[in-house]
Design a protein around this motif. Structure first.
Motif, short mmCIF file in Angstrom:
data_model
loop_
_atom_site.label_atom_id
_atom_site.label_comp_id
_atom_site.label_asym_id
_atom_site.label_seq_id
_atom_site.Cartn_x
_atom_site.Cartn_y
_atom_site.Cartn_z
N SER A 1 0.83 -1.19 0.00
CA SER A 1 0.00 0.00 0.00
C SER A 1 0.88 1.25 0.00
O SER A 1 2.10 1.19 0.16
CB SER A 1 -0.90 0.01 1.23
OG SER A 1 -0.09 0.16 2.40
N GLN A 2 0.23 2.40 -0.15
CA GLN A 2 0.96 3.66 -0.15
C GLN A 2 1.28 4.16 1.25
O GLN A 2 2.28 4.86 1.45
CB GLN A 2 0.15 4.74 -0.88
CG GLN A 2 -0.07 4.45 -2.35
CD GLN A 2 -0.85 5.55 -3.04
OE1 GLN A 2 -0.73 6.73 -2.71
NE2 GLN A 2 -1.67 5.18 -4.01
N ASN A 3 0.46 3.82 2.23
CA ASN A 3 0.56 4.52 3.52
C ASN A 3 0.60 3.62 4.74
O ASN A 3 0.40 4.08 5.86
CB ASN A 3 -0.61 5.51 3.66
CG ASN A 3 -1.95 4.84 3.40
OD1 ASN A 3 -2.07 3.63 3.47
ND2 ASN A 3 -2.96 5.65 3.11
N LYS A 4 0.89 2.32 4.55
CA LYS A 4 0.96 1.42 5.70
C LYS A 4 2.31 0.73 5.76
O LYS A 4 2.92 0.45 4.73
CB LYS A 4 -0.15 0.36 5.62
CG LYS A 4 -1.55 0.88 5.79
CD LYS A 4 -2.55 -0.25 5.99
CE LYS A 4 -2.56 -1.20 4.80
NZ LYS A 4 -3.62 -2.25 4.92
N GLU A 5 2.75 0.44 6.97
CA GLU A 5 3.92 -0.40 7.14
C GLU A 5 3.54 -1.83 6.81
O GLU A 5 2.51 -2.33 7.28
CB GLU A 5 4.44 -0.30 8.57
CG GLU A 5 4.94 1.08 8.95
CD GLU A 5 5.52 1.11 10.34
OE1 GLU A 5 6.69 1.51 10.49
OE2 GLU A 5 4.79 0.74 11.29
N GLU A 6 4.38 -2.48 6.01
CA GLU A 6 4.06 -3.85 5.57
C GLU A 6 5.33 -4.65 5.34
O GLU A 6 6.36 -4.11 4.96
CB GLU A 6 3.27 -3.84 4.25
CG GLU A 6 1.90 -3.21 4.31
CD GLU A 6 1.18 -3.30 2.98
OE1 GLU A 6 1.10 -4.42 2.43
OE2 GLU A 6 0.74 -2.26 2.49
N ASN A 7 5.20 -5.95 5.59
CA ASN A 7 6.20 -6.91 5.14
C ASN A 7 5.57 -7.74 4.02
O ASN A 7 4.52 -8.34 4.23
CB ASN A 7 6.62 -7.85 6.27
CG ASN A 7 7.32 -7.12 7.41
OD1 ASN A 7 7.85 -6.03 7.22
ND2 ASN A 7 7.30 -7.71 8.59
N LEU A 8 6.20 -7.73 2.86
CA LEU A 8 5.72 -8.55 1.74
C LEU A 8 6.61 -9.77 1.59
O LEU A 8 7.84 -9.66 1.64
CB LEU A 8 5.75 -7.76 0.43
CG LEU A 8 4.81 -6.57 0.26
CD1 LEU A 8 5.00 -5.97 -1.14
CD2 LEU A 8 3.38 -6.98 0.46
N ILE A 9 6.01 -10.92 1.40
CA ILE A 9 6.74 -12.15 1.09
C ILE A 9 6.33 -12.57 -0.32
O ILE A 9 5.14 -12.77 -0.59
CB ILE A 9 6.44 -13.28 2.08
CG1 ILE A 9 6.70 -12.81 3.51
CG2 ILE A 9 7.26 -14.52 1.75
CD1 ILE A 9 8.15 -12.48 3.81
#
Length: 295
Positions: A252-260
């Protein structure tokens, strides 16, 4: 030969507390590894706020030697989790000489290689020429236990020459730690044009070179210490594209995320057979590419 790897992308917002930022990164790296990530990529200058919004000589104190405390910290993480880790550090090379440097750790925790950012911007709120000397290590892929990584940094992502040279030297994928966002006075349609141009450019590198691309941006708002602007809203949108430019994942543009994300490196061979751009290059006619401008 199975050449599928799992990559973890960490999209994080930062605070003024460097140690807290690093501990949060450690936790996110561990979470990625627990989900099977063999390669983890961090955003540009991930230890601290993006300090280049102003020109301040005291901020050179943020820089450190390589090897140094941060390489010890991240090397230990890579070794303990048995992962390849791509970091982005403010390097103090010598008194008065600094670089924006990506450091890659292999699964044993040792430094597999480093890349010093070659293209250095100098725009409002991105005063990087004040802090960083241009890189002098060239466009050399870094050999790791999972393949040859074509690591570049942020502003490099706008230059097809950089991506091409990494590809010509055998990179298995292109990686861009990034810190980019909007200045709040821009209109909404202009903001979206900028973000889309950033995505399109990197997807174009994937297509032109038949290689996957990993791009990891930060997110969140960081104020301008000078008060001259309203700061930067980093637009996130970290993503992985396949060798035909297809999205494999996007944050997303505005959230902290970990993508696998699972990346099939075998696809590059097939795509290059279907679209043999490297075969059809007119290398005999490209001499003028090294000129600043052709009058």
């Amino acid at each position: 030969m199975d050449k599928k790897i799992k990559a973890g992308l960490i999209q994080q917002s930062n605070t003024v507390d460097t140690q807290a930022n690093m501990q949060r990164l450690k936790k996110n790296i561990e979470e990625c590894a627990q989900q099977g990530a063999q390669l983890v990529v961090l955003q540009e200058l991930h230890n601290c706020l993006y300090f280049c919004q102003t020109e301040n000589t005291q901020l050179f104190d943020l820089a450190e030697n390589i090897p140094g405390p941060s390489t010890l910290f991240y090397g230990d993480i890579a070794r303990s989790l048995n992962i390849v880790l791509v970091t982005s550090l403010f390097e103090k090379r010598a008194p008065g000489l600094y670089h924006n440097t990506a450091v890659v750790f292999d699964t044993d925790g040792n430094i597999a290689g480093k890349y010093r950012k070659m293209h250095i911007p100098d725009d409002p709120a991105y005063y990087e020429k004040f802090y960083f000397a241009p890189g002098d290590l060239g466009f050399e892929p870094i050999q790791t236990s999972i393949g040859k990584l074509g690591v570049l940094v942020c502003w490099d992502q706008w230059y097809p020459e950089a991506a091409r040279l990494m590809a010509l030297k055998g990179a298995d994928l292109l990686i861009y730690p990034t810190a980019i966002g909007w200045e709040s006075s821009d209109m909404e349609d202009e903001k979206e044009r900028q973000r889309n141009a950033w995505i399109i450019s990197q997807r174009g590198h994937a297509v032109a070179n038949g290689l996957p691309v990993i791009s990891v941006n930060r997110t969140g708002h960081e104020p301008d210490p000078s008060g001259q602007t309203k700061g930067i809203q980093f637009w996130g949108s970290s993503f992985v594209a396949g060798p035909q430019g297809e999205f494999l994942a996007q944050a997303s543009q505005n959230k902290e995320e970990n993508l696998i994300v699972e990346i099939d490196l075998n696809r590059s061979e097939n795509v290059r057979r279907w679209w043999p751009f490297l075969r059809d290059r007119r290398i005999d006619e490209y001499g003028n590419i090294v000129k600043r401008f052709i009058d």
